[in-house]
Design a protein around this motif. Structure first.
Motif, short mmCIF file in Angstrom:
data_model
loop_
_atom_site.label_atom_id
_atom_site.label_comp_id
_atom_site.label_asym_id
_atom_site.label_seq_id
_atom_site.Cartn_x
_atom_site.Cartn_y
_atom_site.Cartn_z
N GLY A 1 9.30 0.47 2.60
CA GLY A 1 9.97 1.92 2.91
C GLY A 1 10.33 2.63 1.80
N VAL A 2 10.28 2.06 0.40
CA VAL A 2 10.64 2.75 -0.69
C VAL A 2 9.73 3.78 -1.06
CG1 VAL A 2 11.04 2.26 -3.28
CG2 VAL A 2 11.94 0.79 -1.68
N ALA A 3 10.24 5.06 -1.36
CA ALA A 3 9.37 6.00 -1.67
C ALA A 3 8.61 5.83 -2.85
CB ALA A 3 10.28 7.36 -2.01
N VAL A 4 7.29 6.06 -3.08
CA VAL A 4 6.30 5.96 -4.18
C VAL A 4 5.72 7.28 -4.45
CG1 VAL A 4 6.38 3.36 -3.76
CG2 VAL A 4 4.70 4.88 -2.77
N ARG A 5 5.32 7.22 -5.79
CA ARG A 5 4.51 8.20 -6.22
C ARG A 5 3.07 7.65 -6.70
NH1 ARG A 5 7.49 10.21 -9.64
NH2 ARG A 5 6.60 9.90 -11.71
N PRO A 6 2.22 7.50 -5.91
CA PRO A 6 1.00 6.73 -6.41
C PRO A 6 -0.07 7.67 -7.54
CG PRO A 6 0.75 7.85 -4.16
CD PRO A 6 2.13 8.06 -4.61
N THR A 7 -0.45 6.95 -8.21
CA THR A 7 -1.72 7.53 -9.12
C THR A 7 -2.95 6.83 -9.12
OG1 THR A 7 0.20 8.33 -10.60
CG2 THR A 7 -2.26 7.97 -11.70
N LEU A 8 -3.85 7.32 -8.70
CA LEU A 8 -4.97 6.62 -8.55
C LEU A 8 -5.57 6.14 -9.65
CD1 LEU A 8 -7.18 5.97 -6.36
CD2 LEU A 8 -8.38 7.96 -6.91
N VAL B 1 0.80 -1.19 -0.12
CA VAL B 1 -0.01 -0.06 0.17
C VAL B 1 0.89 1.19 0.08
CG1 VAL B 1 -1.84 -1.11 1.36
CG2 VAL B 1 -0.23 -0.08 2.67
N ALA B 2 0.18 2.39 -0.63
CA ALA B 2 1.00 3.53 -0.60
C ALA B 2 0.65 4.22 0.72
CB ALA B 2 0.90 4.33 -1.68
N SER B 3 1.41 4.61 1.61
CA SER B 3 1.29 5.03 3.02
C SER B 3 2.34 6.10 3.26
CB SER B 3 1.18 4.07 4.11
OG SER B 3 0.99 4.62 5.36
N ASP B 4 1.93 7.30 3.14
CA ASP B 4 2.84 8.62 3.49
C ASP B 4 3.82 8.74 2.53
OD1 ASP B 4 1.20 9.28 5.62
OD2 ASP B 4 2.56 8.17 7.08
N GLY B 5 3.67 8.45 1.19
CA GLY B 5 4.57 8.46 0.32
C GLY B 5 5.46 7.43 0.25
N LYS B 6 5.25 6.25 0.92
CA LYS B 6 6.13 5.25 1.17
C LYS B 6 5.40 3.64 0.59
CE LYS B 6 9.63 7.18 3.91
NZ LYS B 6 10.37 7.13 5.22
N ALA B 7 6.31 2.70 0.38
CA ALA B 7 5.50 1.48 0.18
C ALA B 7 5.36 0.86 1.56
CB ALA B 7 6.01 0.81 -0.87
N ALA B 8 4.49 0.20 1.79
CA ALA B 8 4.29 -0.49 3.09
C ALA B 8 3.51 -1.86 2.82
CB ALA B 8 3.47 0.43 4.22
N VAL B 9 3.88 -2.74 3.52
CA VAL B 9 3.15 -4.24 3.42
C VAL B 9 2.08 -4.29 4.45
CG1 VAL B 9 3.83 -6.67 3.68
CG2 VAL B 9 5.62 -5.26 2.74
N ARG B 10 1.08 -4.86 4.07
CA ARG B 10 -0.14 -5.44 4.67
C ARG B 10 -0.22 -6.69 4.45
NH1 ARG B 10 0.83 -0.86 6.33
NH2 ARG B 10 -0.78 1.02 6.44
N ARG B 11 -0.23 -7.47 5.54
CA ARG B 11 -0.44 -9.06 5.49
C ARG B 11 -2.01 -9.23 5.41
NH1 ARG B 11 3.51 -12.44 4.01
NH2 ARG B 11 5.54 -11.46 4.35
N ILE B 12 -2.48 -9.86 4.56
CA ILE B 12 -3.95 -9.92 4.32
C ILE B 12 -4.31 -11.54 4.67
CG2 ILE B 12 -4.31 -8.11 3.10
CD1 ILE B 12 -4.83 -9.63 0.67
N LYS B 13 -5.52 -11.89 5.00
CA LYS B 13 -6.40 -13.10 4.92
C LYS B 13 -7.23 -13.03 3.81
CE LYS B 13 -9.17 -16.55 7.58
NZ LYS B 13 -10.07 -16.66 8.85
N PRO B 14 -7.08 -13.88 2.44
CA PRO B 14 -7.56 -13.46 1.46
C PRO B 14 -8.70 -14.70 1.79
CG PRO B 14 -5.84 -15.13 0.93
CD PRO B 14 -5.65 -14.25 2.28
N GLY B 15 -10.09 -13.96 1.18
CA GLY B 15 -11.22 -14.94 1.16
C GLY B 15 -11.85 -15.31 -0.11
#
Length: 369
Positions: free
Chosen positions: A354-361, A310-324
């Motif tokens: 932690g890598v800087a990202v520039r998100p485009t919706l 996910v893009a969070s505060d301009g950086k890439a962050a990992v979100r562990r999910i439980k797929p359904g």
């Protein structure tokens, strides 16, 4: 001496310059994101099913005789009553004639016994005849009547056997290949001559585990399985275009597999479903629930499980999910995400936390959930 000092100053300045360059901010990686959103999701389950014809008939000979004709084309779509085979009729026609002759003979005997009984009763009433004579005449008449009943039954049997020389289709459907050809002797012991299966509609049966039934019971709701939407996928992954409906749940549990057999009915106007075919059954039903859905393209797997960036505060962050369950081209995230988070779906290659990202919706598309 001045030259030496200058060189020392230059050497000291080199690491300072490198540190200055490394201190410069890294270039942000452009990525495409979609917002994790809540959607109304209907519960779904997948099962392996088998196509079964509603009607399936093994055609057999009911008498013994020489096969005279095969009057159908293998694989044809036929109607009820279509002629299939013809058995030589001569002996069976003769049997009918013999039974008719025996019946006529015993009819004459019955007529005579009735006349004799009437005379014996008249003589006995006048005192000229004996009771023994009357009783003998009565017994002879009853015997003649019994013979008539036997003759009529024999004639009916002979006519039925003659009718069995013409083998017709008892149902409408597709006829299979013939297992025997003209000139052979057939009998009830020969086995199936061919098989006919009905075509429209078709059944699909599939086993449902006891776990699923217990889960439905624990929900405390009365589940009407007849209202479930049933879909099919063929072996190559292509969908069947007609929806089905559950019409039967078996009353016993298979002890070897601990499953209950369910059956759904599907229209089959194009004859795309074939008896015995293996298919994937999709079952959707129950009350819709609000769930967070993310695109399948965003999912990444490793030894610890499934995660997304996910893009969070301009950086890439990992979100562990439980797929359904799958929802179109998306997947339900049972845990690990909150609505509104920007899930990265494009530019994932090479990303690290932690890598800087520039998100485009990215705009929503029919293929992106």
């Amino acid at each position: 001496m001045r030259k030496f000092v200058f060189m020392l100053l230059m050497l000291w300045g080199i690491p300072s310059l490198a540190n200055a360059q490394s201190a410069q901010p890294a270039v942000a990686i452009p990525v495409g994101v979609v917002a994790a959103e809540r959607k109304s999701v209907t519960k779904s389950q997948d099962f392996v099913g088998r196509v079964e014809a509603v009607e399936r008939v093994e055609v057999k000979a009911r008498i013994t005789g020489y096969l005279d004709k095969v009057t159908f084309k293998e694989g044809d779509l036929i109607k009820e009553g279509t002629p299939l085979y013809s058995i030589e009729k001569g002996l069976f026609e003769a049997a009918v004639g013999q039974a008719e002759g025996a019946l006529e003979k015993d009819k004459a005997a019955k007529t005579l016994s009735e006349i004799q009984l009437q005379r014996a009763e008249e003589l006995f009433a006048k005192g000229s005849g004996t009771q023994v004579a009357r009783d003998q005449a009565l017994a002879a008449d009853e015997t003649a009547r019994g013979s008539l009943l036997i003759d009529e039954a024999n004639l009916q049997t002979a006519r039925i056997n003659l009718g069995y020389t013409e083998i017709v289709s008892p149902i409408a459907g597709k006829v299979g290949r013939t297992s025997i050809t003209k000139g052979n002797v057939v009998s009830p012991q020969t086995g199936p001559l061919t098989v006919i299966v009905s075509q429209d509609p078709m059944y699909v049966t599939f086993p449902v585990s006891q776990r699923e039934f217990l889960r439905a019971q624990q929900s405390g709701k009365n589940v009407d399985v007849t209202g479930f939407k049933v879909s099919l996928l063929f072996a190559d992954g292509s969908p069947y275009k007609h929806a089905g409906k559950i019409n039967f749940i078996d009353v016993t549990v298979d002890r070897s597999t601990d499953t209950v057999l369910a059956r759904a009915s599907f229209p089959n106007p194009d004859f795309a479903l074939i008896d015995g075919q293996l298919v994937r059954v999709g079952l959707e039903g129950g009350a819709p629930e609000e769930k967070i859905v993310v695109p399948q393209a965003a999912l990444i797997s490793d030894q610890e499980g499934v995660y997304v960036f996910v893009a969070s505060d301009g950086k890439a962050a990992v979100r562990r999910i439980k797929p359904g369950a799958a929802v179109g081209s998306g997947v339900v995230a049972e845990q690990g995400l909150t609505a509104g988070e920007q899930v990265i779906v494009e530019g994932i290659q090479g990303l690290r936390p932690g890598v800087a990202v520039r998100p485009t919706l990215l705009p929503p598309t029919p293929d992106r959930s």
